[in-house]
Design a protein around this motif. Structure first.
Motif, PDB file in Angstrom:
ATOM      1  N   ILE A  58       0.868  -1.175   0.000  1.00 20.55           N
ATOM      2  CA  ILE A  58       0.000   0.000   0.000  1.00 20.55           C
ATOM      3  C   ILE A  58       0.903   1.223   0.000  1.00 20.55           C
ATOM      4  CG2 ILE A  58      -1.728   1.279   1.330  1.00 20.55           C
ATOM      5  CD1 ILE A  58      -2.350  -1.540   2.702  1.00 20.55           C
ATOM      6  N   VAL A  59       0.705   2.137  -0.964  1.00 20.65           N
ATOM      7  CA  VAL A  59       1.529   3.344  -1.004  1.00 20.65           C
ATOM      8  C   VAL A  59       0.645   4.582  -1.011  1.00 20.65           C
ATOM      9  CG1 VAL A  59       3.436   2.175  -2.189  1.00 20.65           C
ATOM     10  CG2 VAL A  59       1.759   3.410  -3.535  1.00 20.65           C
ATOM     11  N   GLY A  60       1.146   5.638  -0.357  1.00 25.17           N
ATOM     12  CA  GLY A  60       0.418   6.894  -0.273  1.00 25.17           C
ATOM     13  C   GLY A  60      -0.601   6.861   0.858  1.00 25.17           C
ATOM     14  N   PRO A  61      -1.162   8.010   1.155  1.00 30.77           N
ATOM     15  CA  PRO A  61      -0.880   9.320   0.565  1.00 30.77           C
ATOM     16  C   PRO A  61       0.401   9.921   1.136  1.00 30.77           C
ATOM     17  CG  PRO A  61      -2.560   9.502   2.276  1.00 30.77           C
ATOM     18  CD  PRO A  61      -2.216   8.051   2.174  1.00 30.77           C
ATOM     19  N   HIS A  62       0.490  11.256   1.190  1.00 30.98           N
ATOM     20  CA  HIS A  62       1.588  11.956   1.856  1.00 30.98           C
ATOM     21  C   HIS A  62       1.398  11.801   3.365  1.00 30.98           C
ATOM     22  CE1 HIS A  62       3.685  15.498   3.491  1.00 30.98           C
ATOM     23  NE2 HIS A  62       4.391  15.526   2.380  1.00 30.98           N
ATOM     24  N   LYS A  63       2.502  11.754   4.101  1.00 35.23           N
ATOM     25  CA  LYS A  63       2.411  11.447   5.540  1.00 35.23           C
ATOM     26  C   LYS A  63       1.617  12.472   6.356  1.00 35.23           C
ATOM     27  CE  LYS A  63       7.139  13.117   6.348  1.00 35.23           C
ATOM     28  NZ  LYS A  63       7.455  13.260   4.928  1.00 35.23           N
ATOM     29  N   ALA A  64       1.362  13.655   5.785  1.00 36.67           N
ATOM     30  CA  ALA A  64       0.541  14.646   6.505  1.00 36.67           C
ATOM     31  C   ALA A  64      -0.894  14.160   6.705  1.00 36.67           C
ATOM     32  CB  ALA A  64       0.553  15.978   5.759  1.00 36.67           C
ATOM     33  N   ASP A  65      -1.302  13.102   5.997  1.00 40.74           N
ATOM     34  CA  ASP A  65      -2.650  12.541   6.182  1.00 40.74           C
ATOM     35  C   ASP A  65      -2.683  11.373   7.159  1.00 40.74           C
ATOM     36  OD1 ASP A  65      -4.077  14.306   4.644  1.00 40.74           O
ATOM     37  OD2 ASP A  65      -4.921  12.803   3.298  1.00 40.74           O
ATOM     38  N   ASN A  66      -1.577  11.127   7.862  1.00 36.50           N
ATOM     39  CA  ASN A  66      -1.553   9.990   8.782  1.00 36.50           C
ATOM     40  C   ASN A  66      -2.654  10.092   9.837  1.00 36.50           C
ATOM     41  OD1 ASN A  66      -0.571   7.538   9.809  1.00 36.50           O
ATOM     42  ND2 ASN A  66       0.684   8.591  11.311  1.00 36.50           N
ATOM     43  N   PHE A  67      -2.963  11.321  10.284  1.00 32.40           N
ATOM     44  CA  PHE A  67      -3.991  11.464  11.327  1.00 32.40           C
ATOM     45  C   PHE A  67      -5.351  10.980  10.824  1.00 32.40           C
ATOM     46  CE2 PHE A  67      -4.755  15.365   9.027  1.00 32.40           C
ATOM     47  CZ  PHE A  67      -6.065  15.744   9.301  1.00 32.40           C
ATOM     48  N   TRP A  68      -5.618  11.096   9.513  1.00 34.38           N
ATOM     49  CA  TRP A  68      -6.873  10.578   8.967  1.00 34.38           C
ATOM     50  C   TRP A  68      -6.871   9.051   9.004  1.00 34.38           C
ATOM     51  CZ3 TRP A  68     -11.160  13.013   8.711  1.00 34.38           C
ATOM     52  CH2 TRP A  68     -11.216  14.389   8.413  1.00 34.38           C
ATOM     53  N   LEU A  69      -5.746   8.451   8.634  1.00 34.72           N
ATOM     54  CA  LEU A  69      -5.679   6.978   8.628  1.00 34.72           C
ATOM     55  C   LEU A  69      -5.761   6.426  10.054  1.00 34.72           C
ATOM     56  CD1 LEU A  69      -2.944   6.334   5.902  1.00 34.72           C
ATOM     57  CD2 LEU A  69      -5.432   6.243   5.646  1.00 34.72           C
ATOM     58  N   GLN A  70      -5.181   7.157  11.003  1.00 36.46           N
ATOM     59  CA  GLN A  70      -5.233   6.695  12.400  1.00 36.46           C
ATOM     60  C   GLN A  70      -6.636   6.869  12.983  1.00 36.46           C
ATOM     61  OE1 GLN A  70      -2.806   4.804  13.380  1.00 36.46           O
ATOM     62  NE2 GLN A  70      -1.949   5.371  11.398  1.00 36.46           N
ATOM     63  N   GLY A  71      -7.457   7.726  12.358  1.00 37.59           N
ATOM     64  CA  GLY A  71      -8.814   7.960  12.860  1.00 37.59           C
ATOM     65  C   GLY A  71      -9.886   7.196  12.113  1.00 37.59           C
ATOM     66  N   LEU A  72      -9.489   6.155  11.365  1.00 34.72           N
ATOM     67  CA  LEU A  72     -10.466   5.458  10.506  1.00 34.72           C
ATOM     68  C   LEU A  72     -11.589   4.788  11.289  1.00 34.72           C
ATOM     69  CD1 LEU A  72      -8.161   3.922   7.755  1.00 34.72           C
ATOM     70  CD2 LEU A  72     -10.033   5.554   7.398  1.00 34.72           C
ATOM     71  N   GLU A  73     -11.266   4.293  12.476  1.00 28.63           N
ATOM     72  CA  GLU A  73     -12.302   3.625  13.274  1.00 28.63           C
ATOM     73  C   GLU A  73     -13.424   4.617  13.594  1.00 28.63           C
ATOM     74  OE1 GLU A  73     -12.321   1.032  17.300  1.00 28.63           O
ATOM     75  OE2 GLU A  73     -10.474   0.948  16.099  1.00 28.63           O
ATOM     76  N   GLY A  74     -13.043   5.811  14.024  1.00 25.60           N
ATOM     77  CA  GLY A  74     -14.029   6.861  14.321  1.00 25.60           C
ATOM     78  C   GLY A  74     -14.797   7.281  13.081  1.00 25.60           C
ATOM     79  N   GLN A  75     -14.074   7.409  11.948  1.00 25.06           N
ATOM     80  CA  GLN A  75     -14.736   7.791  10.692  1.00 25.06           C
ATOM     81  C   GLN A  75     -15.786   6.751  10.305  1.00 25.06           C
ATOM     82  OE1 GLN A  75     -12.630   9.322   7.142  1.00 25.06           O
ATOM     83  NE2 GLN A  75     -10.718   9.033   8.259  1.00 25.06           N
ATOM     84  N   SER A  76     -15.434   5.460  10.448  1.00 27.22           N
ATOM     85  CA  SER A  76     -16.374   4.416  10.001  1.00 27.22           C
ATOM     86  C   SER A  76     -17.616   4.383  10.887  1.00 27.22           C
ATOM     87  CB  SER A  76     -15.698   3.040   9.916  1.00 27.22           C
ATOM     88  OG  SER A  76     -15.041   2.687  11.102  1.00 27.22           O
ATOM     89  N   GLN A  77     -17.456   4.646  12.193  1.00 27.67           N
ATOM     90  CA  GLN A  77     -18.629   4.686  13.085  1.00 27.67           C
ATOM     91  C   GLN A  77     -19.510   5.890  12.733  1.00 27.67           C
ATOM     92  OE1 GLN A  77     -16.530   4.621  16.770  1.00 27.67           O
ATOM     93  NE2 GLN A  77     -16.557   2.398  16.928  1.00 27.67           N
ATOM     94  N   MET A  78     -18.861   7.025  12.464  1.00 23.65           N
ATOM     95  CA  MET A  78     -19.600   8.260  12.185  1.00 23.65           C
ATOM     96  C   MET A  78     -20.467   8.128  10.932  1.00 23.65           C
ATOM     97  SD  MET A  78     -18.049  12.073  11.572  1.00 23.65           S
ATOM     98  CE  MET A  78     -16.679  11.748  12.658  1.00 23.65           C
ATOM     99  N   PHE A  79     -19.935   7.441   9.909  1.00 24.38           N
ATOM    100  CA  PHE A  79     -20.650   7.370   8.629  1.00 24.38           C
ATOM    101  C   PHE A  79     -21.398   6.050   8.429  1.00 24.38           C
ATOM    102  CE2 PHE A  79     -17.335  10.567   7.705  1.00 24.38           C
ATOM    103  CZ  PHE A  79     -18.180  11.626   7.379  1.00 24.38           C
ATOM    104  N   GLY A  80     -21.417   5.217   9.465  1.00 24.97           N
ATOM    105  CA  GLY A  80     -22.147   3.959   9.364  1.00 24.97           C
ATOM    106  C   GLY A  80     -21.529   2.972   8.382  1.00 24.97           C
ATOM    107  N   PHE A  81     -20.211   3.055   8.211  1.00 28.60           N
ATOM    108  CA  PHE A  81     -19.490   2.114   7.341  1.00 28.60           C
ATOM    109  C   PHE A  81     -19.093   0.886   8.156  1.00 28.60           C
ATOM    110  CE2 PHE A  81     -19.399   5.231   4.186  1.00 28.60           C
ATOM    111  CZ  PHE A  81     -18.577   4.896   3.115  1.00 28.60           C
ATOM    112  N   PRO A  82     -18.755  -0.220   7.479  1.00 24.54           N
ATOM    113  CA  PRO A  82     -18.197  -1.350   8.224  1.00 24.54           C
ATOM    114  C   PRO A  82     -16.949  -0.871   8.974  1.00 24.54           C
ATOM    115  CG  PRO A  82     -18.533  -1.926   5.908  1.00 24.54           C
ATOM    116  CD  PRO A  82     -18.812  -0.472   6.042  1.00 24.54           C
ATOM    117  N   LEU A  83     -16.694  -1.452  10.137  1.00 29.63           N
ATOM    118  CA  LEU A  83     -15.555  -1.023  10.953  1.00 29.63           C
ATOM    119  C   LEU A  83     -14.261  -1.091  10.140  1.00 29.63           C
ATOM    120  CD1 LEU A  83     -14.539  -0.116  13.748  1.00 29.63           C
ATOM    121  CD2 LEU A  83     -14.083  -2.519  14.215  1.00 29.63           C
TER     122      LEU A  83
END
Length: 218
Positions: free
Chosen positions: A79-104
């Motif tokens: 898996i490559v990308g994105p730029h490391k400035a988006d790491n906080f989004w990847l680390q917050g995926l669990e919260g994002q998936s709960q918020m939008f009703g996506f699979p965990l």
């Protein structure tokens, strides 16, 4: 030899996932596998493409939600990308998936972050990496000079631009990314946005209310 691609809208957000390959070697990449992994797997098989890596334009859930399951399904590819400035989004995926009703979707880190000026290669094809912050701080665009084709994620759309009201989004930064990093690539460049229909940079320069300019007509 040429670059081929097929766009597959995935998830309830109709996010454009792109299967991109070199027609000489049939080696390819998948850009932004947001979900619907079984559908993507079947299509990859049908097309006869050997996917070498998954490439992410930014860390939003609808673009990365299917990344780890698809990487595993295709034989633990990188898996490559994105730029490391988006790491906080990847680390917050669990919260994002709960918020939008996506699979965990669990947090993950790519095997490699991408920087401005990097290349992603597959078969005889190369995609140039362009760091385009604004929608998210670590957003990247993937550009094939040979095919005059760009995969722009959520930076630019047909008639619109990416939202900038998310954490670390910035309107002025986004406009600068589009005008200073994308427009110089050429008016004839076709682009695949993260959602909705394709367009060209030239058409958006003439008609897009957010970024239109006084482009001379040739």
């Amino acid at each position: 030899m040429s670059l081929k691609y097929q766009v597959v809208p995935v998830t309830s957000f109709s996010q454009n996932c792109s299967i991109v390959w070199c027609d000489e070697t049939m080696k390819g990449v998948v850009i932004d596998p947001g979900g619907d992994v079984k559908q993507l797997e079947m299509l990859i098989q049908e097309l006869g493409v050997t996917v070498e890596r998954l490439v992410l334009t930014h860390g939003h859930l609808d673009h990365v939600g299917g990344t780890e399951p698809l990487a595993r399904a295709l034989g633990d590819i990188e898996i490559v990308g994105p730029h490391k400035a988006d790491n906080f989004w990847l680390q917050g995926l669990e919260g994002q998936s709960q918020m939008f009703g996506f699979p965990l979707t669990e947090a993950f880190e790519p095997n490699q972050w991408l920087d401005d000026g990097d290349n992603v290669t597959f078969g005889e094809q190369t995609l140039n990496v362009i760091h385009t912050p604004g929608h998210t701080p670590g957003h990247v665009v993937l550009f094939s000079e040979e095919a005059k084709l760009a995969f722009v994620g959520d930076v630019l759309f047909n008639g619109a631009i990416g939202r900038t009201d998310f954490p670390q989004g910035d309107f002025n930064t986004l406009i600068t990314s589009i005008k200073e990093k994308l427009w110089p690539l050429g008016n004839d460049v076709r682009f695949v946005p993260g959602h909705g229909p394709e367009s060209t940079f030239g058409y958006e320069r003439k008609t897009n209310p957010f970024v239109a300019d006084e482009m001379p007509m040739f």
